[in-house]
Design a protein around this motif. Sequence first.
Motif, short mmCIF file in Angstrom:
data_model
loop_
_atom_site.label_atom_id
_atom_site.label_comp_id
_atom_site.label_asym_id
_atom_site.label_seq_id
_atom_site.Cartn_x
_atom_site.Cartn_y
_atom_site.Cartn_z
N ASP A 160 0.83 -1.20 0.00
CA ASP A 160 0.00 0.00 0.00
C ASP A 160 0.87 1.25 0.00
OD1 ASP A 160 0.85 -0.35 2.65
OD2 ASP A 160 -1.17 -0.30 3.50
N GLY A 161 2.06 1.16 0.57
CA GLY A 161 3.00 2.28 0.52
C GLY A 161 3.47 2.58 -0.88
N GLN A 162 3.67 1.54 -1.68
CA GLN A 162 4.06 1.71 -3.08
C GLN A 162 2.94 2.38 -3.86
OE1 GLN A 162 6.96 1.25 -4.60
NE2 GLN A 162 6.17 1.89 -6.58
N LEU A 163 1.72 1.93 -3.63
CA LEU A 163 0.58 2.52 -4.33
C LEU A 163 0.42 4.00 -3.98
CD1 LEU A 163 -2.04 -0.35 -4.06
CD2 LEU A 163 -0.83 0.40 -6.12
N ALA A 164 0.58 4.33 -2.71
CA ALA A 164 0.47 5.73 -2.28
C ALA A 164 1.57 6.56 -2.93
CB ALA A 164 0.55 5.83 -0.77
N TYR A 165 2.79 6.01 -2.99
CA TYR A 165 3.90 6.71 -3.64
C TYR A 165 3.60 6.95 -5.12
CZ TYR A 165 8.36 7.53 -5.89
OH TYR A 165 9.35 8.06 -6.67
N GLU A 166 3.12 5.91 -5.82
CA GLU A 166 2.83 6.04 -7.24
C GLU A 166 1.69 7.03 -7.50
OE1 GLU A 166 2.44 2.46 -9.53
OE2 GLU A 166 4.14 1.53 -8.52
N LEU A 167 0.69 7.03 -6.63
CA LEU A 167 -0.42 7.98 -6.81
C LEU A 167 0.08 9.41 -6.71
CD1 LEU A 167 -3.42 8.49 -7.29
CD2 LEU A 167 -3.76 8.28 -4.81
N GLU A 168 0.94 9.68 -5.75
CA GLU A 168 1.49 11.04 -5.62
C GLU A 168 2.41 11.38 -6.78
OE1 GLU A 168 0.44 13.51 -3.71
OE2 GLU A 168 -1.05 11.98 -3.25
N HIS A 169 3.17 10.40 -7.25
CA HIS A 169 4.03 10.59 -8.42
C HIS A 169 3.18 10.93 -9.65
CE1 HIS A 169 7.60 10.15 -10.87
NE2 HIS A 169 7.06 9.17 -11.57
N PRO A 189 -8.28 9.36 -7.48
CA PRO A 189 -8.88 9.08 -6.18
C PRO A 189 -7.98 9.57 -5.05
CG PRO A 189 -7.82 7.12 -7.03
CD PRO A 189 -7.71 8.17 -8.11
N ARG A 190 -8.54 9.64 -3.87
CA ARG A 190 -7.73 10.02 -2.71
C ARG A 190 -6.88 8.84 -2.24
NH1 ARG A 190 -9.93 14.30 0.72
NH2 ARG A 190 -10.57 12.97 2.41
N VAL A 191 -7.39 7.64 -2.43
CA VAL A 191 -6.67 6.43 -2.05
C VAL A 191 -6.45 5.60 -3.31
CG1 VAL A 191 -6.76 4.32 -0.67
CG2 VAL A 191 -7.72 6.44 0.25
N ALA A 192 -5.24 5.16 -3.50
CA ALA A 192 -4.88 4.42 -4.71
C ALA A 192 -5.47 3.01 -4.70
CB ALA A 192 -3.36 4.34 -4.81
N THR A 193 -5.86 2.56 -5.88
CA THR A 193 -6.26 1.17 -6.07
C THR A 193 -5.27 0.52 -7.03
OG1 THR A 193 -7.74 1.80 -7.87
CG2 THR A 193 -8.72 1.62 -5.69
N ALA A 194 -5.05 -0.77 -6.83
CA ALA A 194 -4.05 -1.48 -7.61
C ALA A 194 -4.62 -1.99 -8.93
CB ALA A 194 -3.50 -2.66 -6.81
N ALA A 195 -3.74 -2.15 -9.90
CA ALA A 195 -4.09 -2.81 -11.15
C ALA A 195 -4.48 -4.26 -10.82
CB ALA A 195 -2.91 -2.78 -12.10
N GLU A 196 -5.29 -4.86 -11.67
CA GLU A 196 -5.80 -6.21 -11.44
C GLU A 196 -4.71 -7.27 -11.31
OE1 GLU A 196 -8.71 -7.10 -14.46
OE2 GLU A 196 -9.49 -5.07 -14.33
N ILE A 200 -0.77 -5.53 -0.22
CA ILE A 200 -0.36 -5.96 1.11
C ILE A 200 0.15 -4.74 1.87
CG2 ILE A 200 0.21 -8.32 0.36
CD1 ILE A 200 3.19 -7.46 0.41
N PRO A 201 0.14 -4.79 3.18
CA PRO A 201 0.67 -3.65 3.94
C PRO A 201 2.18 -3.54 3.76
CG PRO A 201 -0.54 -5.19 5.38
CD PRO A 201 -0.42 -5.82 4.04
N GLY A 202 2.67 -2.31 3.78
CA GLY A 202 4.11 -2.13 3.70
C GLY A 202 4.51 -0.77 3.16
#
Length: 141
Positions: free
Chosen positions: A93-102, A119-126, A131-133
């Motif tokens: 989830d940390g990677q997704l948050a980083y990519e969303l801001e990028h 979105p405010r919270v990133a969702t992953a590609a299928e 996972i948390p991290g």
Amino acid sequence: MRLWSLNAAILDRAALVACWREALLAQKVLAGGTRGYTRHPQLERFRSAADPLAAVGHFLGCLQSEATARGYRFDASRIAVVDAASPAIPVTDGQLAYELEHLRRKITARDADWLSRLPRVATAAETFTVIPGAIEAWERP
């Protein structure tokens, strides 16, 4: 090379097209069709899949589906392994948050109208399972 972990639906046109092009390059690298980019860190997660070509094929298929939904024509015949099952590659989830801001920074500079679609919270590609991290070890911030 930027192979977005984010759901393709939130990528602007430039990010979607670039991701398609770079995923095709990743597929070529994983198939042994080129000597360049063989050590690119973003390929680690596809290499860790049971079938790396099927994993990148699934990823490309998701990008192609989104492109088709938008009226773009990405050539599905370029996908080596079609209709592959999702490999459920873990992404933090940390990677997704980083990519969303990028992505947000990039879109601010090139297509401010698209910002409202993020979105405010990133969702992953299928292709990925969240996972948390923290940011992934392969990321180069």
